[in-house]
Design an enzyme around this catalytic site. Structure first.
Site, mmCIF file in Angstrom:
data_model
loop_
_atom_site.group_PDB
_atom_site.id
_atom_site.type_symbol
_atom_site.label_atom_id
_atom_site.label_comp_id
_atom_site.label_asym_id
_atom_site.label_seq_id
_atom_site.Cartn_x
_atom_site.Cartn_y
_atom_site.Cartn_z
ATOM 1 N N HIS A 109 40.779 30.660 50.088
ATOM 2 C CA HIS A 109 39.961 30.051 49.039
ATOM 3 C C HIS A 109 40.774 29.158 48.109
ATOM 4 O O HIS A 109 40.282 28.146 47.645
ATOM 5 C CB HIS A 109 39.250 31.129 48.219
ATOM 6 C CG HIS A 109 38.046 31.669 48.902
ATOM 7 N ND1 HIS A 109 38.117 32.669 49.837
ATOM 8 C CD2 HIS A 109 36.742 31.326 48.822
ATOM 9 C CE1 HIS A 109 36.908 32.923 50.294
ATOM 10 N NE2 HIS A 109 36.048 32.126 49.703
ATOM 11 N N GLY A 110 41.983 29.559 47.811
ATOM 12 C CA GLY A 110 42.753 28.733 46.895
ATOM 13 C C GLY A 110 44.196 29.170 46.835
ATOM 14 O O GLY A 110 44.518 30.320 47.117
#
Lengths: 478, 334
Positions: A323-324
C-alpha cells in the site's frame, strides 16, 4: 485523468461513440489509444515506464511457454519478476529503504546521512505491476496460454478503467473478453450507468465531503476531543471505503459500457462478521492476488500450524507494504495479520457450525455484535493507515483512549446535517445491497422507485457532496 | 453501393434493438423532474445572495454576504476590520467597542485563510464602487501570509469567488444551470444552517472563538522555527496592501494596517514591518505595529500568530485606544 473531472466527462462519451462504430480489432486499438491518453494525461513521460516492463513481460511469457526445460522457464520467470519488482522498488521504496537504513545506522551510532532522491511515484504502479506479474506467473504455472498478439497484451495491461487503481486484473478474466467481439445490450448499459452513478455518489458525494474534516483531525489530533477523534475515525473508515469502492464502481460501470466485465472488488466489507470475512469482502482483487501468488506459494495452510501463522503474517505485512512505503502501512498489515491469525486460532478450536443464516433473535444479535466488533477492529487499523507518521498515530490513539474533552481551540462538532445525511445515505445503500445480495438492486424496482433513487443520489451529490474539491482517489498514491 | 469488406467499421457492438426495459424513460423523466423541483427550491433559497455564495468556507460566505446585503441598502458601518485569521480571532469587537465612542458601528469582515491575494478577491470589491465605503478600515494579516503561495492558499484562490473576481467571465461558472450546488453553505453545517444573514449581521461578523477552526499549521509557523528568508516575501502580495491604500485614498476612508501580535518576532516580521514602513511613507496610511506587544504573555497565544480569547480582548482594547488616539474625530460620529 481523474474519473471525477470535466476532462473525463468529455473523454468517455467521445471514446464510446467511436468505439461503437468499430470492429473488434479496431476497437482494441482505439481502446489502447484511449488508455494511453488517459494515463498520459497525468504525465506522458511515465508511459515509457509502463511500456518497458509490458514488452519484457510479453516476451518472457512467450519464452516461458516455448521453453522445454523447467530451469529455463524459471529463469525467464525470475527475470520478469525481478524487472517488475526492481522498477516498483526503485520508484516506490527507494527512499523508504534509504530512510530506514539511515535511521538504523543512527541507532547503532553511525551518523552518516545517506542521500535520497526526489522520485515521483508513477500513478498506479503497484496495480499495473501486479497485473503483469499475475499474467507471467499464470503462464509459468501453465494456468494460462500466453497471448501471441502483442497489442492485445498491451491493452490487457493498459486498459484504462482498471489501469491506475484496479480492480487488479487477472489475465484469465480480462484477456478472453478483449479477444472476442463484445456486445453491449440494455442490461449492460443500465448496470454500467447505475454503477457509475453509485460510484460518483460514493466518491464525490461521500468521500470528498468527509475528506477535509477527517484530514484536519488526523493532522491536529491534540486540538480535538476524544469523542471528536473517535467520530473522525469512523468517518475515515467510511471515507476510504467510499473512495476506493467508488472508484471501483465507476471503473466497472465504465467497463460495462464497453461490454467488458471487470472483477468485483468490494462486497459491503463493513458488514463482515469476522476479519477473515472482511478480507473476502474488501479489495477482493488484492486479497485473492496475495492468496494466489504469495500465501499459497509460501505454503498456505498445508504445513504445520506455526507455518500457517507465519505465512499469514508475511502475506499481510507485504500486503501492507504494497500500500505504501511507510512503516505505518507495515503496522497496518501486521495488525490485520495478527487479527487473521487470532481468528484462525479461534476457529481451529471452535466446533464447526453450519453456514445457515441466523434465524433466532439471539443468533441475529450475536451476528450484529460480531459485525460491530469486526468494524471496530478494522477501524483501529485505519489509524495507522491514515496517520502521516507513527507519532501522529500514537497521538490520535492517545486522544481517543484518554477521552479528553473539547477545548476552546477544538473545531466545531462533526455531527452536522451534511455528514449525517451522507452517512445515512451510504448506509441505506449498502444495507439494501447487502440484503438483496445485488449491487444493482435498484434496477429491479418499479420505475417510480428507480426515479426517486436516482434523483436522491444526484441531489445528495449536488447539495452535500464535495463537488469541485477535485480530491484525487486515495488509492492513486499506491 | 460498394461494400468495403475490409472496413474497420461495424455497428455490431451496441445491441439496443430489443425492447427497452420497462419504465426506462419514465424513471428517467421522474429523475429529471425531481432534480428540477429541487433546483427550483434551491433557487428560492439562495436567490438573495447568489451568485456570490461560493466561498472556500461556509462561515466566510455568511460573513461577507451579510455585509454585502447590508451595504447594498446604502449604509456601511463606520469601522470595518478586514484580513485573515489573525484579525478574525484576534479582534474581540465587544472589547474594541469599550474603548471607542458608542456611536462607532463596527463589523469584522476578516475570515480565516483570507490571505492578501484572497482578500483582494473577497474584500476589496466590498470596499469599492458601487457599495458605500466605511469610515475606517483596519487590516490585519499574518506576516507569513505574504510568503509564497502554498497548496492550501492555492485551493482558496481556486474557489469560485476568487475566480469570479480574477476572471470576470467564466463559462462554467456563469452558465452553469444547477444552483443546487450553491445551497451547500446553507445546509452543510448545522451551526450555520440555523444562522441567517440577518443574524450574522446582528453579531457584526463576530463568531465566538469557541467555534473557531485554526488555519492549517503550515500557515502558522512558530516564529522560532521559521527558516524563511527575506526573498520569500512575494511582491504581488505586498501589492494588495498598496491597492488597499490607494482605494482608501480614492474612496476617502481611513486605512490602518496593523501588524498583529506575535509570540516572537523573527526576520520575516522585521522585513515585513520595514517594507510596510516604506509603503506607509509613500501612500500615507497608518501603520500600527503590535508584533511586539508587552501587554501580552505567551499564555495569550494559541500558536505563533493567533491570540486566544483573553489575548484577543486585551489586544482589542489596546488597538481601540491607539485608533482613538490616531482618530479623535471618531468622537464626532453620531
Amino acid at each position: 485523468m481523474l474519473f471525477n473531472s470535466i476532462a473525463f466527462a468529455i473523454f468517455l462519451p467521445l471514446v464510446l461513440s467511436v468505439y461503437f462504430t468499430l470492429k473488434t480489432r479496431a476497437q482494441n486499438f482505439w481502446l489502447l489509444l484511449a488508455s494511453l491518453v488517459f494515463y498520459g494525461w497525468w504525465d506522458p513521460r511515465f508511459l515509457l515506464l509502463l511500456i518497458v516492463p509490458t514488452v519484457i513481460d510479453y516476451l518472457c511469457a512467450l519464452q516461458i511457454h516455448r521453453a522445454a526445460e523447467p530451469k529455463r522457464k524459471k529463469s525467464y520467470l525470475l527475470f520478469s519478476v525481478c524487472t517488475n519488482l526492481t522498477i516498483l522498488g526503485f520508484f516506490k521504496y527507494f527512499n523508504f529503504f534509504i530512510g530506514s537504513t539511515d535511521t538504523l545506522l543512527n541507532a547503532i551510532g553511525v551518523h552518516h546521512a545517506l542521500p535520497t532522491l526526489s522520485i515521483i511515484l508513477p500513478v498506479g504502479i503497484s496495480f499495473y505491476t501486479f497485473h503483469e506479474l499475475s499474467y507471467v506467473i499464470d503462464v509459468y504455472r501453465e494456468d494460462l496460454e500466453p497471448v501471441s498478439d502483442f497489442w492485445l497484451y498491451v491493452l490487457y495491461v493498459l486498459y484504462f478503467p482498471q489501469l491506475v487503481a484496479g480492480p487488479i486484473a487477472r489475465a484469465a478474466n480480462l484477456l478472453p473478453q478483449l479477444a472476442r467481439p463484445r456486445r453491449v445490450n440494455w442490461q449492460l448499459v443500465r448496470e454500467g450507468l447505475l454503477l457509475i452513478l453509485i460510484g460518483f455518489f460514493k466518491k464525490v458525494g461521500v468521500a470528498d465531503a468527509l475528506g477535509p474534516v477527517v484530514d484536519f483531525r488526523f493532522l491536529n489530533p491534540a486540538s480535538c476531543s476524544g469523542f471528536d477523534l473517535l467520530v473522525a475515525l469512523y468517518l475515515f473508515s467510511v471515507q476510504i471505503y467510499c473512495d476506493f469502492s467508488g472508484y471501483t464502481d465507476i471503473a466497472r460501470g465504465v467497463s460495462k459500457l464497453f461490454g467488458i466485465e471487470l472483477l468485483i472488488n468490494f462486497n459491503r466489507p463493513y458488514f463482515a462478521a469476522s476479519i477473515t470475512d472482511f478480507w473476502h469482502r474488501w479489495h477482493i482483487s488484492l486479497s485473492t492476488w496475495l492468496r494466489d501468488y504469495l500465501y499459497i506459494p509460501l505454503g498456505g495452510n498445508r504445513d504445520a500450524v506455526a507455518k500457517t501463522y507465519r505465512n499469514l503474517m508475511l502475506t499481510m505485512l507485504l500486503g501492507g507494504l504494497w500500500h505504501g512505503a511507510s512503516w505505518t502501512f507495515v503496522v497496518w498489515g501486521g495488525l490485520h495479520g495478527l487479527y487473521l491469525a487470532a481468528h484462525k486460532f479461534l476457529l481451529d478450536r471452535t466446533p464447526i457450525k453450519s453456514e445457515s443464516l441466523p434465524t433466532s433473535l439471539l443468533d441475529k444479535f450475536v451476528l450484529l455484535l460480531k459485525v460491530v466488533a469486526t468494524f471496530h477492529l478494522v477501524a483501529l487499523t485505519w489509524i495507522f493507515f491514515r496517520a502521516e507518521s507513527f507519532g501522529m498515530a500514537w497521538k490520535y490513539l492517545y486522544g481517543i483512549l484518554t477521552w479528553h474533552p473539547a477545548t476552546a481551540n477544538s473545531p466545531a462538532s462533526l455531527l452536522g446535517l451534511r455528514i449525517t445525511a451522507l452517512c445515512v445515505g451510504i448506509f441505506a445503500l449498502d444495507i439494501a445491497q447487502e440484503f438483496s445480495h445485488d449491487e444493482v438492486f435498484i434496477l429491479k424496482q418499479r420505475w417510480f422507485v428507480r426515479g426517486v433513487c436516482y434523483a436522491s443520489l444526484i441531489i445528495l451529490i449536488l447539495i452535500f457532496g464535495g463537488l469541485g474539491a477535485n480530491i484525487p482517489f486515495i488509492y492513486f498514491q499506491f | 453501393m460498394p461494400i468495403f469488406r475490409s472496413s474497420i467499421f461495424s455497428f455490431d457492438t451496441l445491441r439496443l434493438e430489443k425492447a427497452r426495459p420497462k419504465g426506462f424513460f419514465r424513471a428517467l423523466a421522474l429523475t429529471l423532474a425531481l432534480v428540477f423541483v429541487a433546483e427550483v427550491g434551491a433557487r428560492l433559497l439562495v436567490h438573495s445572495v447568489s451568485p456570490y455564495c461560493e466561498y472556500w468556507e461556509d462561515e466566510s460566505g455568511f460573513r461577507f454576504e451579510a455585509y454585502r446585503q447590508h451595504i447594498m441598502q446604502g449604509a456601511a458601518p463606520n469601522l470595518v476590520i478586514i484580513g485573515d485569521s489573525t484579525a478574525r480571532f484576534g479582534i474581540d469587537l465587544q472589547a474594541l467597542r469599550t474603548t471607542l465612542p458608542a456611536a462607532v458601528d463596527s463589523y469584522n469582515l476578516a475570515t480565516p485563510a483570507n490571505y492578501p491575494m484572497a482578500c483582494h478577491c473577497t474584500t476589496l470589491p466590498l470596499l469599492n464602487e458601487p457599495y458605500a465605503p466605511p469610515k475606517v478600515v483596519i487590516a490585519l494579516f499574518s506576516p507569513y501570509g505574504f510568503l509564497a503561495t502554498d497548496k492550501a492558499e492555492a485551493q482558496i484562490l481556486n474557489s469560485p469567488i476568487c475566480k469570479r473576481v480574477e476572471s470576470p467571465f467564466s463559462f462554467y461558472k456563469e452558465m452553469r444551470l444547477l444552483w443546487l450546488m450553491r445551497v451547500t453553505p446553507y445546509v452543510k453545517n448545522s451551526s450555520f444552517a440555523k444562522e441567517s444573514l440577518k443574524q450574522t449581521w446582528a453579531q457584526r461578523g463576530f463568531t465566538p472563538l469557541i467555534e473557531a477552526t485554526p488555519e492549517p499549521s503550515a500557515r502558522n509557523p512558530s516564529p522560532s522555527t521559521s527558516l524563511a528568508t527575506s526573498s520569500e516575501i512575494k511582491v504581488e502580495k505586498i501589492q494588495v496592501i498598496r491597492d488597499l491604500a490607494l482605494l482608501a485614498r480614492n474612496r476617502n476612508f481611513k486605512f490602518i494596517l496593523v501588524i498583529p501580535p506575535l509570540r516572537k518576532r523573527d526576520k520575516i516580521v522585521e522585513e515585513m514591518v520595514e517594507r510596510m514602513g516604506y509603503l506607509q511613507d509613500e501612500l500615507k496610511f497608518t501603520l500600527l505595529d503590535f508584533s511586539m506587544s508587552p501587554f501580552l504573555s505567551t499564555n495569550h497565544f494559541l500558536d505563533g500568530v493567533h491570540v486566544n480569547k483573553d489575548g484577543a480582548a486585551i489586544f482589542s482594547q489596546e488597538l481601540g485606544k491607539r485608533i482613538y488616539t490616531q482618530m479623535p474625530e471618531l468622537a464626532l460620529l453620531k
